[in-house]
Write a protein that holds these residues in place. Structure first.
Motif, PDB file in Angstrom:
ATOM      1  N   ARG A 164      -9.013  -6.911  -4.361  1.00 43.20           N
ATOM      2  CA  ARG A 164      -8.434  -6.021  -5.362  1.00 43.20           C
ATOM      3  C   ARG A 164      -6.924  -6.160  -5.290  1.00 43.20           C
ATOM      4  NH1 ARG A 164     -10.020   0.221  -5.766  1.00 43.20           N
ATOM      5  NH2 ARG A 164     -11.845  -0.803  -6.607  1.00 43.20           N
ATOM      6  N   THR A 165      -6.287  -6.205  -6.455  1.00 47.70           N
ATOM      7  CA  THR A 165      -4.829  -6.217  -6.505  1.00 47.70           C
ATOM      8  C   THR A 165      -4.355  -4.889  -7.074  1.00 47.70           C
ATOM      9  OG1 THR A 165      -4.759  -8.612  -6.791  1.00 47.70           O
ATOM     10  CG2 THR A 165      -2.787  -7.379  -7.426  1.00 47.70           C
ATOM     11  N   VAL A 166      -3.443  -4.255  -6.356  1.00 49.74           N
ATOM     12  CA  VAL A 166      -2.845  -2.991  -6.766  1.00 49.74           C
ATOM     13  C   VAL A 166      -1.386  -3.277  -7.084  1.00 49.74           C
ATOM     14  CG1 VAL A 166      -2.254  -0.662  -5.995  1.00 49.74           C
ATOM     15  CG2 VAL A 166      -4.397  -1.715  -5.238  1.00 49.74           C
ATOM     16  N   GLU A 167      -0.916  -2.816  -8.226  1.00 56.01           N
ATOM     17  CA  GLU A 167       0.489  -3.003  -8.577  1.00 56.01           C
ATOM     18  C   GLU A 167       1.204  -1.660  -8.557  1.00 56.01           C
ATOM     19  OE1 GLU A 167       1.243  -5.416 -11.954  1.00 56.01           O
ATOM     20  OE2 GLU A 167       0.025  -7.058 -11.181  1.00 56.01           O
ATOM     21  N   LEU A 168       2.440  -1.687  -8.079  1.00 57.46           N
ATOM     22  CA  LEU A 168       3.240  -0.462  -8.054  1.00 57.46           C
ATOM     23  C   LEU A 168       4.706  -0.795  -8.198  1.00 57.46           C
ATOM     24  CD1 LEU A 168       4.568  -0.212  -4.937  1.00 57.46           C
ATOM     25  CD2 LEU A 168       2.218   0.347  -4.442  1.00 57.46           C
ATOM     26  N   GLU A 169       5.458   0.217  -8.596  1.00 55.54           N
ATOM     27  CA  GLU A 169       6.902   0.097  -8.759  1.00 55.54           C
ATOM     28  C   GLU A 169       7.584   0.729  -7.550  1.00 55.54           C
ATOM     29  OE1 GLU A 169       8.413  -1.295 -11.475  1.00 55.54           O
ATOM     30  OE2 GLU A 169       6.496  -1.671 -12.493  1.00 55.54           O
ATOM     31  N   THR A 170       8.627   0.077  -7.053  1.00 60.77           N
ATOM     32  CA  THR A 170       9.402   0.650  -5.960  1.00 60.77           C
ATOM     33  C   THR A 170      10.813   0.950  -6.441  1.00 60.77           C
ATOM     34  OG1 THR A 170      10.252  -1.443  -5.101  1.00 60.77           O
ATOM     35  CG2 THR A 170       8.081  -0.717  -4.277  1.00 60.77           C
ATOM     36  N   ARG A 171      11.530   1.757  -5.666  1.00 65.27           N
ATOM     37  CA  ARG A 171      12.904   2.140  -6.020  1.00 65.27           C
ATOM     38  C   ARG A 171      13.953   1.246  -5.361  1.00 65.27           C
ATOM     39  NH1 ARG A 171      10.503   7.193  -4.755  1.00 65.27           N
ATOM     40  NH2 ARG A 171      11.642   7.145  -2.810  1.00 65.27           N
ATOM     41  N   GLY A 172      13.545   0.352  -4.482  1.00 69.07           N
ATOM     42  CA  GLY A 172      14.506  -0.513  -3.805  1.00 69.07           C
ATOM     43  C   GLY A 172      14.535  -0.246  -2.318  1.00 69.07           C
ATOM     44  N   GLN A 173      15.441  -0.920  -1.633  1.00 70.00           N
ATOM     45  CA  GLN A 173      15.509  -0.933  -0.175  1.00 70.00           C
ATOM     46  C   GLN A 173      15.414   0.470   0.426  1.00 70.00           C
ATOM     47  OE1 GLN A 173      19.062  -2.629   1.926  1.00 70.00           O
ATOM     48  NE2 GLN A 173      17.596  -4.243   2.365  1.00 70.00           N
ATOM     49  N   GLY A 174      14.460   0.629   1.342  1.00 72.02           N
ATOM     50  CA  GLY A 174      14.241   1.899   2.009  1.00 72.02           C
ATOM     51  C   GLY A 174      13.082   2.693   1.432  1.00 72.02           C
ATOM     52  N   ASP A 175      12.570   2.304   0.265  1.00 71.00           N
ATOM     53  CA  ASP A 175      11.443   3.012  -0.348  1.00 71.00           C
ATOM     54  C   ASP A 175      10.162   2.684   0.425  1.00 71.00           C
ATOM     55  OD1 ASP A 175      10.013   4.563  -2.137  1.00 71.00           O
ATOM     56  OD2 ASP A 175      10.030   3.066  -3.743  1.00 71.00           O
ATOM     57  N   VAL A 176       9.380   3.721   0.717  1.00 69.30           N
ATOM     58  CA  VAL A 176       8.109   3.555   1.421  1.00 69.30           C
ATOM     59  C   VAL A 176       7.026   4.151   0.533  1.00 69.30           C
ATOM     60  CG1 VAL A 176       6.783   4.123   3.498  1.00 69.30           C
ATOM     61  CG2 VAL A 176       9.239   3.683   3.670  1.00 69.30           C
ATOM     62  N   ARG A 177       5.930   3.396   0.317  1.00 70.80           N
ATOM     63  CA  ARG A 177       4.843   3.840  -0.545  1.00 70.80           C
ATOM     64  C   ARG A 177       3.527   3.855   0.226  1.00 70.80           C
ATOM     65  NH1 ARG A 177       6.274   4.387  -5.987  1.00 70.80           N
ATOM     66  NH2 ARG A 177       8.531   4.562  -5.917  1.00 70.80           N
ATOM     67  N   ASP A 178       2.811   4.953   0.117  1.00 71.05           N
ATOM     68  CA  ASP A 178       1.525   5.136   0.794  1.00 71.05           C
ATOM     69  C   ASP A 178       0.441   4.344   0.066  1.00 71.05           C
ATOM     70  OD1 ASP A 178      -0.707   6.029   2.193  1.00 71.05           O
ATOM     71  OD2 ASP A 178      -0.320   8.151   1.852  1.00 71.05           O
ATOM     72  N   LEU A 179      -0.256   3.474   0.786  1.00 75.85           N
ATOM     73  CA  LEU A 179      -1.329   2.649   0.232  1.00 75.85           C
ATOM     74  C   LEU A 179      -2.710   3.118   0.681  1.00 75.85           C
ATOM     75  CD1 LEU A 179       0.297  -0.842   0.887  1.00 75.85           C
ATOM     76  CD2 LEU A 179       0.329   0.482  -1.246  1.00 75.85           C
ATOM     77  N   THR A 180      -2.780   4.193   1.453  1.00 77.59           N
ATOM     78  CA  THR A 180      -4.032   4.614   2.072  1.00 77.59           C
ATOM     79  C   THR A 180      -5.111   4.944   1.043  1.00 77.59           C
ATOM     80  OG1 THR A 180      -2.720   5.468   3.907  1.00 77.59           O
ATOM     81  CG2 THR A 180      -5.024   6.113   3.840  1.00 77.59           C
TER      82      THR A 180
END
Length: 139
Positions: free
Chosen positions: A6-22
């Motif tokens: 499965r491929t999940v796509e998401l947008e980040t805000r840039g350096q230092g951004d952490v996103r929960d994938l759980t």
């Protein structure tokens, strides 16, 4: 033996951004019907990484500060001199963390501790659209 991708796509805000994938990981396991096996989470690209941590703002800020001490954003990098794109620290940080994580699946759930989440850490200097591949192998 079951395999699933499965491929999940998401947008980040840039350096230092952490996103929960759980939640995405748990959903992929549930949808594939894997009860026992392994899940690999992989980020496509050379300026982000995957790990586990307690997903809360303090830990994210601490991690960003730690990387700033190890691979400072404003330091001189040969990558800057060669390409002029200003994200040498992004590549160094991502290489140190690594692009993937393997998590055991037991009884249809990822084996993560109470305060442990699978996360993407963005190291690039600006917002990015990220593709995260979740590959499952099990029964």
């Amino acid at each position: 033996m079951t395999t699933s991708n499965r491929t999940v796509e998401l947008e980040t805000r840039g350096q230092g951004d952490v996103r929960d994938l759980t939640a995405a990981l748990s959903g992929a396991i549930r949808d594939a019907g894997v009860k026992n096996g392994l899940a690999t989470i992989f980020v496509v690209g050379s300026t982000a990484g995957i790990t586990t941590l307690e997903f809360e703002p303090g830990v994210a800020a601490d991690l960003d500060r730690a990387y700033e001490r190890i691979a400072a954003r404003r330091a001189e990098y040969q990558h800057h001199l060669r390409w002029g794109d200003g994200n040498g620290s992004s590549h160094v940080r991502a290489a140190m963390l690594g692009p993937s994580l393997t998590v055991p699946i037991v009884d249809g759930r990822p084996t993560l501790g109470t305060w442990q989440q699978a996360v993407l850490v963005e190291f690039d200097t600006g917002p990015r659209r990220r593709a995260i591949v979740i590959q499952l192998l099990g029964e």
